[in-house]
Structures are given as C-alpha cells and as structure tokens.
Design an enzyme around this catalytic site. Structure first.
Site, mmCIF file in Angstrom:
data_model
loop_
_atom_site.group_PDB
_atom_site.id
_atom_site.type_symbol
_atom_site.label_atom_id
_atom_site.label_comp_id
_atom_site.label_asym_id
_atom_site.label_seq_id
_atom_site.Cartn_x
_atom_site.Cartn_y
_atom_site.Cartn_z
ATOM 1 N N PHE B 237 0.859 -1.193 0.000
ATOM 2 C CA PHE B 237 0.000 0.000 0.000
ATOM 3 C C PHE B 237 0.889 1.234 0.000
ATOM 4 C CE2 PHE B 237 -2.327 3.512 1.706
ATOM 5 C CZ PHE B 237 -3.611 3.365 1.205
ATOM 6 N N ASP B 343 9.205 3.150 1.562
ATOM 7 C CA ASP B 343 8.011 3.845 2.040
ATOM 8 C C ASP B 343 7.867 3.588 3.541
ATOM 9 O OD1 ASP B 343 5.431 4.497 2.832
ATOM 10 O OD2 ASP B 343 4.488 3.804 0.989
ATOM 11 N N LYS B 374 2.424 10.287 8.554
ATOM 12 C CA LYS B 374 1.764 9.747 9.756
ATOM 13 C C LYS B 374 2.370 10.275 11.072
ATOM 14 C CE LYS B 374 -0.373 5.577 7.852
ATOM 15 N NZ LYS B 374 -1.774 5.596 8.275
ATOM 16 N N THR B 399 2.367 24.838 -4.848
ATOM 17 C CA THR B 399 2.198 26.095 -4.105
ATOM 18 C C THR B 399 2.752 25.992 -2.689
ATOM 19 O OG1 THR B 399 0.276 26.776 -5.380
ATOM 20 C CG2 THR B 399 0.536 27.779 -3.207
#
Lengths: 517, 517
Positions: B237, B343, B374, B399
C-alpha cells in the site's frame, strides 16, 4: 448549508467577532504588530482613494533598504540551499515583520505584496483575527490531536464544516470531501467522477463488482481499472500529482519526463482584447472551442467521465472566457452525460468580486463538483448529487482526509471576509484598479497589453513585452508581483487590498512604464 | 544532517525541553488534562510492569459507560452524515477528553487506543509538550502566514528543517522535499525517480529537452511523457492518488473503477510462522520473490525507474520479510540501475524499535529515497544523491510544498521522543508485549495465529479467524484496535505505550480469547 454569499454582494456582518471594526483589530494586534515601515508617501493616482484602512497599523507604503536579496538574505539562502532546493526561491521572507498587504525580508525591505503566496493569503499577514483563533483551545487541540477523519472524526466536525467550509458552499452543493491541497482536491474529485461513471455503466449502485473487475484491478488493468479519462483544456493547470498533472497543460516544464494518462485536451478560447473591439471574432473563437470540446468528449477513445476547467486559466496565462462559453460547456456536458468539475483553487474565495468565480456565469444547472484550496487554506471538493458518494465505504478514503486545524482557520477567514465585507471590496477595488491600468495602457502603449479581468474583482492581468525584467524591477520599486503563462503579469492581491493600495501599485507601475518607455 | 538515532537505541536527552520529566509534564498539562477515567484496576499479566508512567495524569485504565456508539454519539453521527460520508466511521471522538494512550467519546467511554489514528499519533493525545509548542508565536505565525515554500520560504526554514525533519534523516540522506501526506510524499518521490531516469537516458543534466519532448508532453505522449514505471509489491500500500494508487496492491476496493498506469508488480514473500520452524521454506520463498523481482524490473515493457517497498506491508496485512530479503533487493536494484524507494509512511518514526524500520536491515548502500508521514504529522521524502534534485527549477514544485506548522510540530515530536527515550521504549515494551501474545497464543490455540513483529518494537500483528468480530468486541472491553489485510489484527500503539498499558491490553485480549474459545 446554503451559501450566505450567493447572489449577493453585500454580506451580513457576523456577530462571531462582535467588535467595532478598527478599534478591535488594533487592540487584538497590538502584541504582535511589526514595526511600521518608514513611511513612503502614497502618491495619489487618477482619483483619490478615500476609504478607511482595514488595518491602521499596516505600513503606509513599501520601504526598500537594500537590493533584493540583500546581504542577510543571500547568506540565509546559501545556507538553506544545502538542504532544500532554492532555485525557485523568489524572496526569503520574514513573516514576523510582515503585516497586512506587506511582506518583509531579513534585510528590512518591506514590499506591497500583490502576489500573496501565489494567490493564497486571503486576509493579510499576521491578521489579528486569525491570530486570535490560532491561539484558541480548539485550534491547539486540532493541531496536536490530528484525527483520521474518516474513522475517528472529532465530535464537533459537523459544526466545523457547517459553520465554515459548507457555509460558503457554491449553489447546488451541500456536501464536501476534504483534502490537503489543490492537487489532491482535484484528484479525489476525479476519482469520484470515475466511480460515478463506472457505476452508471454497471447499472447502478446496487450492482456488485464482477470477479473479473476485482482481479484485473489488482494488475492495474481493465475492466477493474478502466480506461476512462478526464478532459481538460489546453493551457489549463490543475496540479502536479500524476492524475492532476495529466490534466495540466500549462507548460512543458511542469510535465516533462513524468508518465501521463492518455486523456484528451481541447482548445480554450484565446480571446482578443479589448473585448468590445473583437466581439464577433471572440464569439466565433468560443464557438469553435465548444464544438471541439463536444467532439472530443463524445468521441475520445478513452471515454470521458468529467471535464475539468478553471473559471480563469491562471498559471496558464490568465486566459478568460465569457459566461456564454461556460453556459455552453455546461449544456454540452449535460447532453453527453459527462460531469463538470470547476477548479476554483486559484479563483475561489472572493478574489473575483464574487465568492466563487463561477457565480459570474449564471448557469442553469450548477457544476457537479467544485474544488477549492489556496485562499481557503484547506482544500477539497464540494458536491450536491448524492450519487457522487461512492456506493461503498473506503472507496474514497485516506488517513487524514484533510486537516481540522486548517478547516478551523478557513472558518475564521470566512468570518473575516464577512466582517470586513471583502467580497464587495474586491469588486469595488478591482474596478478602480482596472480603470487605472486601462489609463496606464493608454499613456504607455505596448506595455499593458491585453488587459483582462474587467468586472472580475482584483483578478487582473496584462501582458508585458519584457515581462521577466518587469517583475524583477517591480521588487526594486517595492512591489512583489507575479507572472503567469509566457508573458502575463498577474495581479493576485489579497482580499484586503484597498484603493489606497491600488494607488501605490499604480504609481509604481507608472514609474516603471516611464522608465521602460 | 547526521541522524541522532542511527545505530543507537539510547538517545541523548535534549536540553530544548530542559525540565524534570514528570514534574514538568504534570505542570504543563494542568490546564487541559481531562478528568481521570474511573479507575479500572490494571490487571497484571505474566510479569509485573514496574516502570514509571510517562504521564501521571493519564487514566489508570479504560472505562466503558455505554455501548459504542452510545446515544450521544449516534445522534451526532446521524447529523454529520448529512454533510460528510460517515460509512467508514469507527468512533466519534471527543479529543478534549482524550489523554495519552486513551481516546474518549461523547458518551463518556474511554478506550486504550492501540490504533492511534491509523498509526499516526506518536506521543499521546493532548501531549503537554506539543500543547506548549502549539501555543508558541512561531506556531501561530506558521498557521496564519502560510508560505509558498518554494518561492517565499520563511527565513528560519533551514533552521526548522535542520533542527527537526533533517535531524532524524535516515543514513545517506541529507536533503528533503516536503509534502502534505503519505500519498503525495510517494508521488513526488516517484516524480524525482522519473526525472532522474529520463536525465540518465538523455545523457546527463546538461542535455536539453528536444522539441519533440516539449511538444509531445503537452499531449501526455512519449517521448515527453515517457512510459516509465514504478514497480511495487503485491499486497503493498502506497496511497490513493493516481500515481500512488497505481503502486498500491492491497485490496480491490482501494482501486476499483480508477484508471491506473501500466506499472508492474511482483510477489512479496509470504512467510510462515513461527519463523524458526520454517526457516528453509521461508528462505526459499524470499529467494523466489527476489528472482521474480529481478526478472520483472529488468524486462517489464514499461521500463522501471524505481522500486517502492514498505519495510513491513501494513495495510496489506502486516507482512514481514527478513533483512536478507531487503539486502537482496538493494543489490538487484543497484545491479539494474533502478532506484530503491523505501516507504516508511507507516513504519517510520520509532514504532519498530528503531527510528526508521529499514535500519533493521543493515544495508550496504542506503535507499535512494525514504518517504515519511503519519507519526511525523508532516510528510515528504528524504534523499542524499544530488542527482535527485531535478536539473531545472520548477520541475518539482507546488504552491505550499508542505506546511511549516506541521514541520514545527514534528520537531516537537522528535524532542519528545528524545526526552522520553521513546525509541528504546517501543523496543522494550514491544518485546514484552510480543512475549505476552506468544503466551496467549499457546493458551488459546487458533486465536493468535501467525504472530509477527518479533524484535520490531510494538509493530506487532496476528491473524484471528473471527477478526472483524474480534475488533468490535475489543471496543466493548475498552480497547480501540485496528485490522489490516484480510484477517490481521494489527497493533499500532503510540510510542508512549508502556508495559503497564501492555498489561491492560494483554488482560483484555485474554478475556476475549477465553470468551471466544
């Protein structure tokens, strides 16, 4: 929630901040007002500005002490560059010394800021009302107890939404999916569009996924991962993540080397200015673009689930189209059962003289989704049609799903917009500024070309033949200003930009034009 | 910045919060400590826990007053559902009444929270040190003066990075690109990988784009938008936006109806437990997966720029692999000139008994990029190789590019981790908890299956044959706990989870197991 801002320019003052306007602002701010800039006399332009300032402690004008960057900034930038890419750095800012419409740097320079963090600061640096809200127990809790909103929302989340984000929901929208920034706001809207289209083709929300769909999607293949598409417009900008970037068509440098989806684009009208001198040609150009749009959306080999469009193409060069064009687009999308997503990331929250720029269009049926970010300081997409809620939970989901701290801030921004009547302010100040620029254009031919944004608040732009030099020179004159597209100077002042600020801006632009003439 | 956390379990206490541990915490918190829960006697399990609590004002145990949701929560959920999708709602929380490891609801229920907002609360609800930082002028300014970091960074941005995010940078990484959440952290890392690969194939950073590249990318076509890919692992994931979702392979419901890139996946080792009884089979399984990975990354029709992998597949069911597997993967990626992106969105920031989970692997060369979110409460990717800075400005840009307010919060979290020595705490408490679960498994066969996470701090999971019922029943016992994959119960306690909390958890799990036996 019905929008308080719809179909009305004058807003009901809120009792939430129940204090006399200037007195209260002054007293709230006293603890953290930066020292006044050395007053540079504001030179009057055209007609005198007479309205009272919203924030009396704001500097009277820009103040330039050194070249920009000055010696202190240069040292700090060299240091920062070791750990963080600074090649796009425009100005290293000292926000402690910035106030209202004025941005400061480490070397004591104070500039009138009509770029406002790429159009994202709404009510001024160190705004006293926002400061107050940021010190509240509610904000502190939102910062340190950040929830996974889809699983464990805070008990007052509906109140935060209803008294904030949803209070200003566009007509036809009564629900929101919150996000983090413009790119993911658009991408989650795209996902909602794809799920809606697949469900429509499948025969409704009750029809289950097939085994083939369930297994093929794990390999990123159709039918589970269908070859649907989002149609966007050439020179449009919708973000830089993989889905949003596939709809962005602003500049090659934004897209090069990044894989993209095979999604279609079509022409956005390129209008000629001044508009009143090119009515026939411009109408023909818009007709041509609508015909192309209809052709593409009805024939593209990857079926189009939604069209995404900016009310004013911003990054792509401040390209405008008429209400008739957008009305036509709404009709075509309805006819072909394609969703219309209006990307109000840059145009939304009051800058165009309406709260949402698409209110200028008077559509017969509202957009299906409207995305927002920037001046909202939070992000997401609004929608009204219940069929745009996916048919099962966990289809539109992520850990944080936005940020309650930023949602609380947006509510305070909305309150400030109401208290100071800022949507009307941008309408009035925008007209004043536009007229001043029109006069500059007459006095200095060839320097304020294709002036656009009439009746669009302060969302004004013009082309300049030496645009990049113009932007750099503006800094030396005490003005922080941005560009867009290949040759546009775009004005993106805050909502608290008033006539006396416009006078200063026009005066400096006039001097620059005289120097360059 | 070198990491203080590398190769060391015991951390140097910081002088930044130079106060005696418990006294200070108590006094800082006094203004906003929720009322103590009715003390539910903590029942000892296995060996007695003896360490002093980090926060003495924390409830002594869970306290259940009503069914969950109770009547007040039900009313509030019905109201919220009108404007916000609540079908994934797990529990409506009252964060004002939550403290430390305990989450409260509107009906007076107080639960020991070992899910922690999907593994994202690091140092406890209403942590007093974070509260203090959130009230600081620095934080207030970061909230209300949010910069466009790429253009107008604040003058202390390098200090915020160096004393925070970069102080805990993984070995081999000295730069960061900041982002908003896990999905865009991964996607910006993917973009960096694609730009790096294109540049490598082009012949270096000095070689200009061709006209063909410049024009084709505006139509989303090669060569300007190349058909490069990111390889990910089955059951992995990595997020839910379009690029990250194309690497996510956890469950069909996460992916259905959303167009995806034609990117490859390969098998993640499915190990058998207990590990010491299946050493030969497991080694063969890892070898098989490495061979498949090498085959796919060297032959896939869309050339692979990078491999992305989680140290422990979290959403996909808490799947572990050995250090040897990851060492092998690093070798293969080196051999084929493919980048390795680790990750650490869910595994990072201390939960596994190391600050970064990949520190368990002892790689010969570090990962090329490491993503985080997280528990950091901010997000981004770390990197070291200067070739991963794109060759021109505005290629990796947006931005906001992150949020200084959240970066300041992460710095405070790092300080709190050091002050309380929390990485060592998760290592020690994790071992204690693992042993307790192992004993439960022996006592209640068939209920704590495939126990995993030994030596991985508190990042522990097991399979339960009635997982969903188990999770619901846990709430009635005062435990908030989450699942992952098809049948896993995953423990994701905060870093301040201590042995006396483990005792409570083990006691409640024992009672549930007895009921279900």
């Amino acid at each position: 929630m019905a929008s308080l801002f719809r179909n009305t320019a004058r807003l009901r003052p809120l009792t939430r901040i129940a204090v006399p306007r200037h007195v209260a602002v002054r007293s709230l701010a006293s603890a953290s007002t930066p020292k006044q800039a050395t007053a540079a006399a504001a030179i009057q332009y055209d007609e005198p500005a007479s309205e009272a300032p919203f924030f009396e402690q704001e500097p009277a004008g820009p103040s330039i002490a050194t070249a920009i960057p000055g010696p202190k900034s240069k040292d700090a930038i060299t240091h920062l560059n070791k750990v963080f890419d600074t090649r796009s750095l425009n100005m290293l800012a000292d926000y402690k010394q910035s106030f209202g419409n004025y941005i400061a740097d480490l070397d004591g320079n104070i500039l009138l800021d009509v770029y406002a963090q790429i159009a994202s600061i709404p009510v001024g640096y160190n705004n006293p009302a926002l400061q107050l809200v940021s010190r509240s127990d509610e904000m502190i809790s939102a910062i340190i107890n950040r929830p996974a909103l889809g699983n464990f929302p805070q008990s007052d989340w509906s109140d935060i939404l209803e008294s904030g984000i949803l209070r200003v929901a566009p007509a036809g929208c009564n629900q929101v999916f919150t996000a983090m920034a413009g790119s993911d706001a658009n991408e989650t809207a795209y996902k909602a569009a794809f799920m809606w289209k697949a469900q429509t083709e499948r025969g409704g929300p009750e029809v289950d996924f097939t085994q083939d769909e369930m297994s093929s999607t794990m390999n990123n293949l159709a039918p589970g991962s269908p070859n649907f598409s989002i149609m966007s417009f050439k020179t449009g900008f919708h973000g830089r993540l993989f889905g949003s970037l596939s709809t962005t068509r602003s500049k090659a440098i934004h897209k090069l080397d990044i894989p993209a989806f095979d999604w279609p684009s079509c022409s956005f009208p390129m209008l000629k200015y001044p508009l009143h001198e090119h009515e026939v040609e411009n109408a023909a150009e818009e007709k041509r673009c609508l015909e192309e749009a209809e052709h593409v959306m009805s024939t593209y080999h990857n079926p189009v689930a939604a069209v995404v469009i900016e009310p004013i193409q911003s990054e792509g060069g401040d390209n405008h189209a008429s209400p008739a064009f957008f009305q036509g687009l709404r009709e075509i999308t309805k006819k072909h059962n394609v969703l219309l997503i209006v990307d109000e990331v840059q145009t939304g929250v009051g800058a165009t003289g309406k709260f949402w720029a698409h209110e200028h269009w008077n559509l017969s049926t509202p957009p299906d989704m409207v995305t927002f970010s920037k001046k909202a300081q939070t992000a997401g997409y609004y929608f009204g049609n219940p069929a745009l809620r996916p048919n099962k939970p966990y289809r539109q989901f992520n850990t944080w799903m936005g940020d309650p701290a930023r949602a609380i801030l947006f509510r305070a921004i909305i309150n400030e917009i109401e208290r100071l009547n800022l949507v009307e302010n941008t309408a009035v100040t925008g007209d004043y500024l536009y007229n001043g620029l029109e006069q500059l254009g007459q006095k200095y031919p060839g320097q304020f070309n294709n002036l656009r944004g009439k009746g669009q608040g302060t969302f004004i732009a013009f082309d300049h033949p030496k645009r990049d030099e113009f932007l750099l020179r503006a800094k030396t004159m005490g003005i922080n200003i941005g560009g867009s597209g290949a040759s546009a100077v775009r004005l993106r002042p805050m909502l608290i930009f008033q006539k006396h600020h416009a006078d200063i801006l026009l005066d400096r632009l006039r001097k620059m034009a005289a120097d360059l003439a």
